[in-house]
Design a protein around this motif. Structure first.
Motif, PDB file in Angstrom:
ATOM      1  N   LEU A  77       0.831  -1.205   0.000  1.00  0.00           N
ATOM      2  CA  LEU A  77       0.000   0.000   0.000  1.00  0.00           C
ATOM      3  C   LEU A  77       0.866   1.258   0.000  1.00  0.00           C
ATOM      4  O   LEU A  77       0.594   2.204  -0.740  1.00  0.00           O
ATOM      5  CB  LEU A  77      -0.942  -0.003   1.213  1.00  0.00           C
ATOM      6  N   ALA A  78       1.911   1.261   0.831  1.00  0.00           N
ATOM      7  CA  ALA A  78       2.792   2.427   0.892  1.00  0.00           C
ATOM      8  C   ALA A  78       3.480   2.655  -0.449  1.00  0.00           C
ATOM      9  O   ALA A  78       3.617   3.802  -0.903  1.00  0.00           O
ATOM     10  CB  ALA A  78       3.824   2.247   2.002  1.00  0.00           C
ATOM     11  N   SER A  79       3.889   1.592  -1.097  1.00  0.00           N
ATOM     12  CA  SER A  79       4.542   1.697  -2.399  1.00  0.00           C
ATOM     13  C   SER A  79       3.586   2.281  -3.435  1.00  0.00           C
ATOM     14  O   SER A  79       3.960   3.175  -4.206  1.00  0.00           O
ATOM     15  CB  SER A  79       5.027   0.317  -2.834  1.00  0.00           C
ATOM     16  N   LYS A  80       2.369   1.793  -3.453  1.00  0.00           N
ATOM     17  CA  LYS A  80       1.376   2.279  -4.423  1.00  0.00           C
ATOM     18  C   LYS A  80       1.040   3.745  -4.155  1.00  0.00           C
ATOM     19  O   LYS A  80       0.911   4.535  -5.099  1.00  0.00           O
ATOM     20  CB  LYS A  80       0.110   1.409  -4.348  1.00  0.00           C
ATOM     21  N   ILE A  81       0.922   4.108  -2.880  1.00  0.00           N
ATOM     22  CA  ILE A  81       0.649   5.507  -2.535  1.00  0.00           C
ATOM     23  C   ILE A  81       1.790   6.388  -3.033  1.00  0.00           C
ATOM     24  O   ILE A  81       1.564   7.455  -3.611  1.00  0.00           O
ATOM     25  CB  ILE A  81       0.437   5.665  -1.016  1.00  0.00           C
ATOM     26  N   ARG A  88      -5.750  14.181 -12.616  1.00  0.00           N
ATOM     27  CA  ARG A  88      -5.060  14.532 -11.368  1.00  0.00           C
ATOM     28  C   ARG A  88      -6.009  14.414 -10.174  1.00  0.00           C
ATOM     29  O   ARG A  88      -5.653  13.868  -9.136  1.00  0.00           O
ATOM     30  CB  ARG A  88      -4.493  15.949 -11.458  1.00  0.00           C
ATOM     31  N   ASP A  89      -7.224  14.903 -10.338  1.00  0.00           N
ATOM     32  CA  ASP A  89      -8.204  14.823  -9.248  1.00  0.00           C
ATOM     33  C   ASP A  89      -8.548  13.374  -8.931  1.00  0.00           C
ATOM     34  O   ASP A  89      -8.696  12.998  -7.764  1.00  0.00           O
ATOM     35  CB  ASP A  89      -9.465  15.612  -9.602  1.00  0.00           C
ATOM     36  N   GLY A  90      -8.674  12.553  -9.977  1.00  0.00           N
ATOM     37  CA  GLY A  90      -8.936  11.127  -9.771  1.00  0.00           C
ATOM     38  C   GLY A  90      -7.793  10.452  -9.030  1.00  0.00           C
ATOM     39  O   GLY A  90      -8.015   9.630  -8.131  1.00  0.00           O
ATOM     40  N   ILE A  91      -6.571  10.803  -9.380  1.00  0.00           N
ATOM     41  CA  ILE A  91      -5.400  10.234  -8.704  1.00  0.00           C
ATOM     42  C   ILE A  91      -5.403  10.640  -7.238  1.00  0.00           C
ATOM     43  O   ILE A  91      -5.124   9.818  -6.349  1.00  0.00           O
ATOM     44  CB  ILE A  91      -4.095  10.681  -9.403  1.00  0.00           C
ATOM     45  N   ARG A  92      -5.744  11.883  -6.965  1.00  0.00           N
ATOM     46  CA  ARG A  92      -5.793  12.350  -5.566  1.00  0.00           C
ATOM     47  C   ARG A  92      -6.851  11.596  -4.766  1.00  0.00           C
ATOM     48  O   ARG A  92      -6.643  11.274  -3.596  1.00  0.00           O
ATOM     49  CB  ARG A  92      -6.048  13.854  -5.518  1.00  0.00           C
ATOM     50  N   LYS A  93      -7.979  11.313  -5.393  1.00  0.00           N
ATOM     51  CA  LYS A  93      -9.029  10.545  -4.702  1.00  0.00           C
ATOM     52  C   LYS A  93      -8.552   9.128  -4.397  1.00  0.00           C
ATOM     53  O   LYS A  93      -8.812   8.594  -3.315  1.00  0.00           O
ATOM     54  CB  LYS A  93     -10.309  10.503  -5.542  1.00  0.00           C
ATOM     55  N   VAL A  94      -7.856   8.521  -5.346  1.00  0.00           N
ATOM     56  CA  VAL A  94      -7.331   7.167  -5.126  1.00  0.00           C
ATOM     57  C   VAL A  94      -6.291   7.189  -4.015  1.00  0.00           C
ATOM     58  O   VAL A  94      -6.262   6.290  -3.166  1.00  0.00           O
ATOM     59  CB  VAL A  94      -6.741   6.591  -6.440  1.00  0.00           C
ATOM     60  N   ILE A  95      -5.452   8.220  -3.987  1.00  0.00           N
ATOM     61  CA  ILE A  95      -4.446   8.347  -2.920  1.00  0.00           C
ATOM     62  C   ILE A  95      -5.135   8.443  -1.567  1.00  0.00           C
ATOM     63  O   ILE A  95      -4.728   7.778  -0.608  1.00  0.00           O
ATOM     64  CB  ILE A  95      -3.532   9.568  -3.160  1.00  0.00           C
ATOM     65  N   ALA A  96      -6.191   9.243  -1.490  1.00  0.00           N
ATOM     66  CA  ALA A  96      -6.923   9.384  -0.230  1.00  0.00           C
ATOM     67  C   ALA A  96      -7.531   8.045   0.190  1.00  0.00           C
ATOM     68  O   ALA A  96      -7.476   7.664   1.371  1.00  0.00           O
ATOM     69  CB  ALA A  96      -8.010  10.449  -0.360  1.00  0.00           C
ATOM     70  N   SER A  97      -8.089   7.320  -0.762  1.00  0.00           N
ATOM     71  CA  SER A  97      -8.686   6.018  -0.475  1.00  0.00           C
ATOM     72  C   SER A  97      -7.623   5.024   0.009  1.00  0.00           C
ATOM     73  O   SER A  97      -7.827   4.312   0.994  1.00  0.00           O
ATOM     74  CB  SER A  97      -9.376   5.483  -1.723  1.00  0.00           C
ATOM     75  N   LEU A  98      -6.486   4.988  -0.679  1.00  0.00           N
ATOM     76  CA  LEU A  98      -5.407   4.079  -0.288  1.00  0.00           C
ATOM     77  C   LEU A  98      -4.826   4.458   1.077  1.00  0.00           C
ATOM     78  O   LEU A  98      -4.459   3.582   1.861  1.00  0.00           O
ATOM     79  CB  LEU A  98      -4.297   4.060  -1.342  1.00  0.00           C
ATOM     80  N   GLN A 117      -7.150   3.071   3.578  1.00  0.00           N
ATOM     81  CA  GLN A 117      -6.929   1.625   3.670  1.00  0.00           C
ATOM     82  C   GLN A 117      -5.665   1.317   4.464  1.00  0.00           C
ATOM     83  O   GLN A 117      -5.647   0.384   5.274  1.00  0.00           O
ATOM     84  CB  GLN A 117      -6.792   1.005   2.273  1.00  0.00           C
ATOM     85  N   TYR A 118      -4.615   2.114   4.244  1.00  0.00           N
ATOM     86  CA  TYR A 118      -3.349   1.913   4.951  1.00  0.00           C
ATOM     87  C   TYR A 118      -3.552   2.097   6.451  1.00  0.00           C
ATOM     88  O   TYR A 118      -3.085   1.286   7.248  1.00  0.00           O
ATOM     89  CB  TYR A 118      -2.288   2.887   4.429  1.00  0.00           C
ATOM     90  N   LYS A 119      -4.254   3.173   6.821  1.00  0.00           N
ATOM     91  CA  LYS A 119      -4.490   3.443   8.246  1.00  0.00           C
ATOM     92  C   LYS A 119      -5.308   2.328   8.880  1.00  0.00           C
ATOM     93  O   LYS A 119      -5.038   1.903  10.007  1.00  0.00           O
ATOM     94  CB  LYS A 119      -5.180   4.794   8.421  1.00  0.00           C
ATOM     95  N   THR A 120      -6.322   1.840   8.173  1.00  0.00           N
ATOM     96  CA  THR A 120      -7.151   0.749   8.678  1.00  0.00           C
ATOM     97  C   THR A 120      -6.317  -0.512   8.855  1.00  0.00           C
ATOM     98  O   THR A 120      -6.373  -1.169   9.901  1.00  0.00           O
ATOM     99  CB  THR A 120      -8.319   0.466   7.720  1.00  0.00           C
ATOM    100  N   LYS A 121      -5.540  -0.851   7.846  1.00  0.00           N
ATOM    101  CA  LYS A 121      -4.693  -2.049   7.893  1.00  0.00           C
ATOM    102  C   LYS A 121      -3.648  -1.924   9.004  1.00  0.00           C
ATOM    103  O   LYS A 121      -3.357  -2.891   9.710  1.00  0.00           O
ATOM    104  CB  LYS A 121      -4.015  -2.256   6.538  1.00  0.00           C
ATOM    105  N   GLU A 122      -3.122  -0.716   9.170  1.00  0.00           N
ATOM    106  CA  GLU A 122      -2.130  -0.482  10.224  1.00  0.00           C
ATOM    107  C   GLU A 122      -2.759  -0.682  11.604  1.00  0.00           C
ATOM    108  O   GLU A 122      -2.142  -1.268  12.493  1.00  0.00           O
ATOM    109  CB  GLU A 122      -1.572   0.935  10.085  1.00  0.00           C
ATOM    110  N   GLY A 123      -4.002  -0.230  11.764  1.00  0.00           N
ATOM    111  CA  GLY A 123      -4.714  -0.441  13.022  1.00  0.00           C
ATOM    112  C   GLY A 123      -4.949  -1.920  13.286  1.00  0.00           C
ATOM    113  O   GLY A 123      -4.785  -2.395  14.423  1.00  0.00           O
ATOM    114  N   GLU A 124      -5.334  -2.662  12.247  1.00  0.00           N
ATOM    115  CA  GLU A 124      -5.530  -4.109  12.392  1.00  0.00           C
ATOM    116  C   GLU A 124      -4.219  -4.794  12.770  1.00  0.00           C
ATOM    117  O   GLU A 124      -4.200  -5.701  13.598  1.00  0.00           O
ATOM    118  CB  GLU A 124      -6.044  -4.708  11.079  1.00  0.00           C
ATOM    119  N   PHE A 125      -3.125  -4.334  12.170  1.00  0.00           N
ATOM    120  CA  PHE A 125      -1.808  -4.905  12.450  1.00  0.00           C
ATOM    121  C   PHE A 125      -1.400  -4.636  13.898  1.00  0.00           C
ATOM    122  O   PHE A 125      -0.910  -5.533  14.595  1.00  0.00           O
ATOM    123  CB  PHE A 125      -0.789  -4.310  11.473  1.00  0.00           C
TER     124      PHE A 125
END
Length: 127
Positions: free
Chosen positions: A34-38, A91-101, A104-112
């Motif tokens: 996830l961090a790499s993709k972000i 660019r706006d679409g990419i920013r939305k995907v970054i926000a979504s990822l 997801q990263y924060k959620t996964k980090e909390g689960e970890f």
């Protein structure tokens, strides 16, 4: 009172050491992916912003100026006034995907973190 504490503690399914290691490694891999993709998408968004800043100057001075855009491996000739809105949308679409990822990263980090806490896993340097 103590029985209610005992009933909450065994909610973690018993895992073998091997399963714990596999799950730990999977969490680390998922977070790293996830961090790499972000990072990739942030770089792409910066590139879009750089191109847009250049094209906005051209748009102000000469909106019918030719420019070229690579779409699916094919170089296409357009005008600046046609390309700028498409780039802004991308660019706006990419920013939305970054926000979504990032979410997801924060959620996964909390689960970890919960997994590490539940299985009493601490880094080797911390005691």
């Amino acid at each position: 009172m103590s029985s209610s504490k005992k009933s909450k503690a065994p909610t973690v399914p018993p895992l073998s050491d091997h399963e714990v290691q596999q799950t730990y490694s999977r969490f680390q891999g998922d977070l790293q992916n996830l961090a790499s993709k972000i990072g990739e998408l942030e770089q792409e968004a910066e590139e879009h912003a750089l191109v847009l800043s250049t094209l906005n100057e051209a748009l102000a001075e000469e909106p019918d100026r030719k420019c070229f855009r690579l779409i699916g491996g094919v170089l296409v000739e357009r005008t600046v006034k046609d390309i700028v809105p498409a780039l802004q949308t991308n660019r706006d679409g990419i920013r939305k995907v970054i926000a979504s990822l990032t979410d997801q990263y924060k959620t996964k980090e909390g689960e970890f973190e919960k997994f590490k806490e539940d299985h009493k896993i601490r880094p080797a340097g911390r005691v």
